[in-house]
Design an enzyme around this catalytic site. Structure first.
Site, short mmCIF file in Angstrom:
data_model
loop_
_atom_site.label_atom_id
_atom_site.label_comp_id
_atom_site.label_asym_id
_atom_site.label_seq_id
_atom_site.Cartn_x
_atom_site.Cartn_y
_atom_site.Cartn_z
N LYS A 99 0.72 -1.11 -0.02
CA LYS A 99 0.03 -0.08 0.02
C LYS A 99 1.01 1.30 -0.22
O LYS A 99 1.94 1.10 0.31
CB LYS A 99 -0.88 -0.02 1.31
CG LYS A 99 -1.74 -1.10 1.21
CD LYS A 99 -3.04 -1.29 0.11
CE LYS A 99 -3.24 -2.85 -0.24
NZ LYS A 99 -4.07 -3.63 0.74
C1 LIG Z 1 -4.97 -4.49 1.20
C2 LIG Z 1 -6.55 -4.41 0.95
C3 LIG Z 1 -7.35 -4.84 2.09
C4 LIG Z 1 -6.87 -5.73 3.25
O1 LIG Z 1 -5.71 -5.19 3.94
P1 LIG Z 1 -4.88 -6.00 4.72
O2 LIG Z 1 -3.92 -4.85 5.39
O3 LIG Z 1 -4.03 -6.83 3.89
O4 LIG Z 1 -5.69 -6.86 5.79
C5 LIG Z 1 -8.74 -4.67 1.78
N1 LIG Z 1 -9.32 -4.17 0.87
C6 LIG Z 1 -8.31 -3.94 -0.36
C7 LIG Z 1 -9.00 -3.22 -1.47
C8 LIG Z 1 -7.06 -3.86 -0.24
O5 LIG Z 1 -6.24 -3.52 -1.24
#
Ligand SMILES: *Cc1c(COP(=O)(O)O)cnc(C)c1O
Length: 390
Positions: A193
């Protein structure tokens, strides 16, 4: 004696699809936390939450150990469970709909708009039933869902909104940061992210009462008082962020605006390179060219399935052999075995299915060089040209 080798030296180092940017100041800060004697949730988490709250215009924010649990906790705070429906998109990381199942509710998918690749807001009202309690939109690749339309629908039908903003930290809507307005807003700090804590997430809430509940859900339902008071009234989990992770996050918040600026520059460069005649002859579909609001979490193209003699995997294999990493975000959720068992089938959401089969995420991260973009575009175009049907 020199050892003869048949392996040619690669022209350039391997270019991954993404790569976190952790600066030396952050690494030194993490070492300090490790030496401090307090490494799990403590002062750094508090400091991180305060920074996040300031970033989101003073709204209450709580940090957690994933972006998945933040969404699940938002659903629980909203009182959503068995017998309820939540409207969401079939084009997301499967976490988005898994948490709806986790709390005992039913996801109701609405197909995407093939241009934005986000939930098609014009189809939401037709999916609302007396059991609908919430809408859970996703800003895919960081491109914001239209918040004006979204909240108009939510208000009219008295629905909660849990914004899955996992990919849109730093994105804005109408000049305001995603997270600084709206109902629940959930972010992920996974390493892929735009902002990372290694693993982690945060939830922006509406008031201190919700924030207090979030803290209970975060750690075994515990409420402490006085010197030795402890009470448990609800079932909570184990979702707390560590101070080590929070220190990584503090270093990221300091850089997020610079990250977003660089990502936008690189995205703009992709468009420039893809605008050449050779690239246009490949019929690749590009994302929406939003350099104002999107944080450019990803740069996703759509391969021209009808015109290619090979499948996506072959294109990815050839790119990989040329030293370029790619990814798929995502296969349509409703076609996973779990969801097919629950009744969904191929053909239910044609736009999400087409995108899921043909989307390809190209490298994009702040420390990438301009020349990397040129290399990706030229290599991809050359590979596609080999496989175009005449
Ligand atoms: C990464 C992501 C998640 C989940 O996040 P985690 O930190 O991996 O639990 C949920 N929704 C979207 C759209 C994502 O890209």
């Amino acid at each position: 004696m020199p050892v003869p080798t048949a392996t040619p030296k690669p022209a350039a180092p391997f270019l991954p699809m993404t790569r976190p940017t952790i600066d030396d100041e952050t690494i030194a800060g993490v070492c300090e936390v490790l030496r401090s004697g307090w490494i799990t949730s403590g002062p750094k988490v508090k400091e991180f939450e305060a920074k996040l709250s300031a970033y989101f215009g003073g709204r209450p924010v709580r940090a957690f150990n994933s972006g998945t649990c933040t969404m699940e906790i938002a659903l629980r705070i909203a009182g959503i469970g068995p017998g309820h429906e939540v409207i969401t998109t079939p084009m997301s990381w499967v976490a988005t709909s898994n948490v709806i199942l986790e709390v005992g509710a039913r996801p109701v998918f609405v197909d995407i708009d093939p241009v934005t690749r986000n939930i098609d807001l014009s189809r939401i009202e037709a999916a609302i039933t007396p059991a609908t309690r919430a809408i859970m939109p996703v800003d895919l690749a960081g491109l914001p869902v239209d918040r004006d339309q979204l909240y108009t629908i939510a208000k009219k039908h008295n629905l909660r909104v849990i914004e899955d903003a996992a990919q849109s930290f730093g994105t804005t809507w109408a000049g305001k940061r995603i997270g600084s307005f709206g109902d629940f807003v959930s972010f992920s700090f996974h390493p892929n992210k735009n902002v990372t804590t290694i693993e982690g997430g945060c939830l922006v809430l509406n008031n201190e009462a919700e924030a207090k509940l979030a803290e209970q859900y975060r750690l075994q339902g515990v409420v402490r008082s006085g010197m030795d008071g402890m009470e448990v009234e609800i079932v909570g989990g184990k979702f707390n962020l560590t101070d080590v992770a929070a220190r990584v996050g503090l270093g990221q918040i300091a850089q997020v605006d610079a990250f977003t600026t660089r990502r936008r520059e690189l995205a703009r460069l992709y468009f420039e390179k893809f605008s050449t005649l050779a690239a246009r002859s490949t019929s690749l579909l590009l994302p929406v060219a939003d350099f104002e609001q999107s944080n450019w979490h990803m740069f996703q193209v759509v391969l021209p399935e009808e015109k290619l003699a090979v499948k996506r995997a072959e294109i990815m294999t050839q790119l990989n052999a040329a030293g370029i990493g790619t990814g798929v975000h995502y296969p349509a959720i409703h076609l996973f075995a779990l969801y097919r068992r629950l009744g969904w089938k191929a053909g239910d959401f044609p736009h999400a299915e087409y995108f899921g089969r043909n989307t390809l995420t190209l490298p994009l991260f702040p420390t990438m060089a301009d020349s990397d973009v040129t290399r990706v575009v030229e290599t991809l175009v050359a590979i596609l040209q080999q496989h175009l049907r005449s």
